[in-house]
Scaffold this motif. Structure first.
Motif, PDB file in Angstrom:
ATOM      1  N   GLU A  52       0.829  -1.205   0.000  1.00 43.66           N
ATOM      2  CA  GLU A  52       0.000   0.000   0.000  1.00 43.66           C
ATOM      3  C   GLU A  52       0.866   1.259   0.000  1.00 43.66           C
ATOM      4  N   GLN A  53       1.962   1.233   0.751  1.00 42.90           N
ATOM      5  CA  GLN A  53       2.871   2.382   0.755  1.00 42.90           C
ATOM      6  C   GLN A  53       3.469   2.611  -0.632  1.00 42.90           C
ATOM      7  N   THR A  54       3.802   1.529  -1.310  1.00 45.68           N
ATOM      8  CA  THR A  54       4.345   1.655  -2.667  1.00 45.68           C
ATOM      9  C   THR A  54       3.326   2.274  -3.607  1.00 45.68           C
ATOM     10  N   ILE A  55       2.083   1.836  -3.519  1.00 51.31           N
ATOM     11  CA  ILE A  55       1.016   2.381  -4.372  1.00 51.31           C
ATOM     12  C   ILE A  55       0.843   3.877  -4.127  1.00 51.31           C
ATOM     13  N   LEU A  56       0.834   4.260  -2.865  1.00 46.91           N
ATOM     14  CA  LEU A  56       0.631   5.669  -2.523  1.00 46.91           C
ATOM     15  C   LEU A  56       1.814   6.534  -2.958  1.00 46.91           C
ATOM     16  N   ASN A  57       3.015   6.016  -2.835  1.00 49.64           N
ATOM     17  CA  ASN A  57       4.199   6.777  -3.214  1.00 49.64           C
ATOM     18  C   ASN A  57       4.326   6.930  -4.723  1.00 49.64           C
ATOM     19  N   GLN A  58       3.897   5.919  -5.452  1.00 47.55           N
ATOM     20  CA  GLN A  58       4.037   5.942  -6.904  1.00 47.55           C
ATOM     21  C   GLN A  58       2.907   6.673  -7.610  1.00 47.55           C
ATOM     22  N   GLU A  59       1.824   6.927  -6.892  1.00 53.56           N
ATOM     23  CA  GLU A  59       0.619   7.452  -7.534  1.00 53.56           C
ATOM     24  C   GLU A  59       0.868   8.736  -8.308  1.00 53.56           C
ATOM     25  N   ARG A  60       1.559   9.688  -7.716  1.00 50.43           N
ATOM     26  CA  ARG A  60       1.715  11.002  -8.323  1.00 50.43           C
ATOM     27  C   ARG A  60       2.650  10.983  -9.527  1.00 50.43           C
ATOM     28  N   ASP A  61       3.467   9.921  -9.648  1.00 50.73           N
ATOM     29  CA  ASP A  61       4.466   9.875 -10.713  1.00 50.73           C
ATOM     30  C   ASP A  61       4.027   9.041 -11.910  1.00 50.73           C
ATOM     31  N   LEU A  62       2.814   8.521 -11.893  1.00 49.64           N
ATOM     32  CA  LEU A  62       2.349   7.687 -13.002  1.00 49.64           C
ATOM     33  C   LEU A  62       2.125   8.536 -14.246  1.00 49.64           C
ATOM     34  N   ASN A  63       2.620   8.047 -15.390  1.00 49.86           N
ATOM     35  CA  ASN A  63       2.334   8.735 -16.647  1.00 49.86           C
ATOM     36  C   ASN A  63       1.083   8.141 -17.263  1.00 49.86           C
ATOM     37  N   PRO A  64       0.528   8.732 -18.330  1.00 51.54           N
ATOM     38  CA  PRO A  64      -0.732   8.249 -18.902  1.00 51.54           C
ATOM     39  C   PRO A  64      -0.720   6.779 -19.293  1.00 51.54           C
ATOM     40  N   PHE A  65       0.435   6.267 -19.693  1.00 52.89           N
ATOM     41  CA  PHE A  65       0.504   4.877 -20.131  1.00 52.89           C
ATOM     42  C   PHE A  65       0.548   3.899 -18.962  1.00 52.89           C
ATOM     43  N   GLN A  66       0.783   4.409 -17.765  1.00 56.06           N
ATOM     44  CA  GLN A  66       0.816   3.557 -16.581  1.00 56.06           C
ATOM     45  C   GLN A  66      -0.497   3.570 -15.803  1.00 56.06           C
ATOM     46  N   GLN A  67      -1.468   4.325 -16.284  1.00 57.59           N
ATOM     47  CA  GLN A  67      -2.762   4.379 -15.619  1.00 57.59           C
ATOM     48  C   GLN A  67      -3.535   3.082 -15.860  1.00 57.59           C
ATOM     49  N   THR A  68      -4.626   2.913 -15.154  1.00 57.62           N
ATOM     50  CA  THR A  68      -5.413   1.689 -15.281  1.00 57.62           C
ATOM     51  C   THR A  68      -6.065   1.590 -16.655  1.00 57.62           C
ATOM     52  N   LYS A  69      -6.391   0.378 -17.039  1.00 55.94           N
ATOM     53  CA  LYS A  69      -7.034   0.138 -18.331  1.00 55.94           C
ATOM     54  C   LYS A  69      -8.353   0.889 -18.423  1.00 55.94           C
ATOM     55  N   THR A  70      -9.103   0.926 -17.337  1.00 58.93           N
ATOM     56  CA  THR A  70     -10.392   1.609 -17.334  1.00 58.93           C
ATOM     57  C   THR A  70     -10.227   3.103 -17.587  1.00 58.93           C
ATOM     58  N   LEU A  71      -9.216   3.701 -16.972  1.00 63.63           N
ATOM     59  CA  LEU A  71      -8.978   5.126 -17.173  1.00 63.63           C
ATOM     60  C   LEU A  71      -8.575   5.412 -18.618  1.00 63.63           C
ATOM     61  N   LYS A  72      -7.814   4.512 -19.220  1.00 62.38           N
ATOM     62  CA  LYS A  72      -7.433   4.669 -20.627  1.00 62.38           C
ATOM     63  C   LYS A  72      -8.660   4.576 -21.536  1.00 62.38           C
ATOM     64  N   VAL A  73      -9.572   3.681 -21.198  1.00 65.74           N
ATOM     65  CA  VAL A  73     -10.797   3.554 -22.006  1.00 65.74           C
ATOM     66  C   VAL A  73     -11.625   4.829 -21.933  1.00 65.74           C
ATOM     67  N   ILE A  74     -11.727   5.405 -20.741  1.00 66.33           N
ATOM     68  CA  ILE A  74     -12.478   6.652 -20.585  1.00 66.33           C
ATOM     69  C   ILE A  74     -11.834   7.762 -21.412  1.00 66.33           C
ATOM     70  N   ALA A  75     -10.503   7.821 -21.396  1.00 69.12           N
ATOM     71  CA  ALA A  75      -9.812   8.818 -22.213  1.00 69.12           C
ATOM     72  C   ALA A  75     -10.118   8.609 -23.694  1.00 69.12           C
ATOM     73  N   LEU A  76     -10.162   7.347 -24.119  1.00 67.30           N
ATOM     74  CA  LEU A  76     -10.472   7.046 -25.511  1.00 67.30           C
ATOM     75  C   LEU A  76     -11.895   7.460 -25.877  1.00 67.30           C
ATOM     76  N   VAL A  77     -12.830   7.197 -24.972  1.00 70.82           N
ATOM     77  CA  VAL A  77     -14.227   7.543 -25.232  1.00 70.82           C
ATOM     78  C   VAL A  77     -14.410   9.052 -25.331  1.00 70.82           C
ATOM     79  N   THR A  78     -13.837   9.780 -24.394  1.00 72.08           N
ATOM     80  CA  THR A  78     -13.975  11.238 -24.438  1.00 72.08           C
ATOM     81  C   THR A  78     -13.285  11.815 -25.672  1.00 72.08           C
ATOM     82  N   ALA A  79     -12.164  11.197 -26.068  1.00 67.41           N
ATOM     83  CA  ALA A  79     -11.493  11.647 -27.290  1.00 67.41           C
ATOM     84  C   ALA A  79     -12.377  11.429 -28.507  1.00 67.41           C
ATOM     85  N   CYS A  80     -13.043  10.271 -28.564  1.00 64.00           N
ATOM     86  CA  CYS A  80     -13.950   9.992 -29.701  1.00 64.00           C
ATOM     87  C   CYS A  80     -15.113  10.983 -29.734  1.00 64.00           C
TER      88      CYS A  80
END
Length: 500
Positions: free
Chosen positions: A65-93
């Motif tokens: 859990e500490q690792t998840i919290l520490n890494q959260e702010r440094d995630l780039n768009p390609f490291q986000q969850t699959k669901t978040l990527k799908v939402i980005a794709l839908v809004t882009a469409c």
């Protein structure tokens, strides 16, 4: 939600010690989340919702859990969850669909006029032709413009094919939209906390992040609702009632209909300030001159216009969410100011007698310089800004009104621009662009005075009340005072952002 900025703005959970919050949080868990998440994980989330920086103070936090919290702010768009990527794709469409239709209508207009009754008929029916082209935007009251103009180029300017291609992104959107989870805030509004947690878990990728965000959003909504109700003097609520029960769902959502929420956009001072700011940036996007057709009959010129519009939007990705010296508030004035100067030059070029020189200068300044300034601010900012500034209880009404302003502006341009251009004859293009130059100047002044928040991207949605509760007069005074300061960005950060 950016964890590094939860503490930067007012957080109602910080009004109470953690031992005062835990009994109410435990009851909330038992009533709403006991079937979907472990109790201990939820309690950890409550600690983090109150103070996301104090990891050492969270009892039982595991190494994972500490690792998840520490890494959260440094995630780039390609490291986000699959669901978040799908939402980005839908809004882009969805954005592509609008831009595609806009560019298709723009480029096909002279062609269908040639084939239907001939160009001589439409010379005397400019308003009717404009009304036909403006119909989608008047009835509906940009990152698909490039693709739309690409189809114009491939279709060899056949107006029937051009208009037909606009259905492509809509068909894609029709299917992929069902892959998106429902908005967590919408589900909270409907009192469906289990589904809201599941949605957040899909978006965040972990239980502890979902618990933290859910309880933070829930608490902030209840507190803000209690404050609004007390300002309206409708009810005399207890001091801690926002912690004890669902004030937001029970006292606001259940009793206020859509019409009341729409009227509250102007009757409530906080909503009115948000509505004014959103309307200004939406109107500025359409009245800046970008929707004015370059030359619908020259395919390569339209293609270059669309390609440049796409390319010059890319820098906005890196700067739109910067916190201190960039962001939405900073990008907009720079964008509008740059377009003002560029349009002044382009308008003057139309008085050059040499056709080749005139075309070269107009094309270069339009496709390169003007679109650069449009792409960094006036293009991408308005819809992002408008979607963030309204309270959740009024967000659908506020965003609907903002989009209406945007589409109405576009529809009026498409309706009247051909007639105005024709009325002034050979000087019509120059005069019309001078008009857009003046509108850019007005938009620059209004945005500078009335649009706050240098970067809503680094401010949580629940913190927008803190920004827009500031009286308009005080906001204008701050912005005027900033003119006399050398460090404009630093001054705004100190006065308009860090509201501890």
């Amino acid at each position: 939600m950016c964890t590094s900025n939860i503490n930067r703005y007012f957080n109602p959970l910080r009004l109470r010690f953690i031992h005062q919050i835990l009994p109410f949080a435990t009851t909330f868990y038992t009533d709403n989340l006991s079937r979907v998440v472990d109790r201990d994980v939820f309690i950890k989330g409550v600690y983090l919702a109150r103070d996301p920086q104090d990891l050492a103070g969270v009892p039982g936090l595991t190494g994972g859990e500490q690792t998840i919290l520490n890494q959260e702010r440094d995630l780039n768009p390609f490291q986000q969850t699959k669901t978040l990527k799908v939402i980005a794709l839908v809004t882009a469409c969805a954005a592509i669909s609008q831009g595609w239709q806009q560019s298709s209508i723009n480029a096909s207009s002279p062609r269908w006029q040639d084939e239907i009754r001939g160009p001589e008929y439409w010379i005397h029916q400019r308003i009717l032709a404009g009304l036909i082209d403006a119909a989608p935007w008047l009835s509906g009251s940009l990152f698909g413009i490039f693709v739309g103009f690409l189809c114009v180029f491939v279709a060899d300017m056949h107006w029937g094919v051009i208009l037909g291609t606009a259905a492509v992104p809509s068909l894609i959107l029709l299917f992929i939209v069902f892959l998106c989870p429902e908005s967590p805030r919408f589900l909270i509004r409907k009192d469906k906390y289990e589904k809201a947690f599941i949605s957040l878990r899909e978006l965040r990728g972990s239980d502890i992040l979902a618990c933290r965000d859910l309880y933070y959003i829930h608490s902030h909504l209840q507190y803000e609702s209690q404050q609004r109700l007390q300002r309206r003097q409708q009810q005399d609520l207890q001091e801690d009632e926002w912690l004890q029960r669902k004030v937001y769902q029970e006292n606001e959502i259940a009793t206020i209909g859509f019409l009341q929420r729409f009227l509250a956009l102007w009757s409530d001072p906080r909503n009115r300030r948000a509505c004014l700011a959103a309307s200004l940036v939406m109107a500025s996007q359409q009245l800046c001159g970008v929707s004015y057709p370059v030359n619908p009959r020259v395919a390569w010129l339209n293609f270059g216009f669309g390609l440049a519009n796409f390319i010059f939007t890319i820098p906005a990705y890196f700067y739109i969410d910067e916190y201190r010296d960039r962001g939405r508030r900073i990008l907009l004035p720079r964008s509008l100011g740059g377009m003002f100067v560029t349009l002044s030059c382009i308008s003057s070029f139309f008085f050059i007698d040499d056709t080749d020189v005139r075309l070269g200068l107009v094309s270069t300044f339009t496709i390169v310089i003007f679109l650069f300034f449009y792409g960094i601010g006036a293009g991408p900012v308005p819809f992002a800004f408008s979607a963030e500034v309204f309270p959740l209880a009024f967000r659908e009404a506020g965003m609907s009104f903002s989009v209406m302003v945007n589409f109405l502006g576009l529809g009026l341009l498409v309706l009247f621009v051909p007639a105005i251009t024709h009325a002034f004859g050979d000087n019509g293009n120059a005069i019309l662009l001078f008009i857009f130059t003046g509108l850019d100047a007005i938009a620059f002044i209004l945005v500078f005075l009335f649009v706050s928040v240098p970067s809503t991207g680094k401010v949580t949605l629940e913190s927008m009340d803190e920004v827009f509760n500031k009286p308009t007069r005080a906001l204008v005074k701050e912005h005027l005072a900033a003119l006399s300061c050398v460090g404009w960005s630093q001054n705004e950060t100190q006065n308009g952002i860090e509201l501890q």
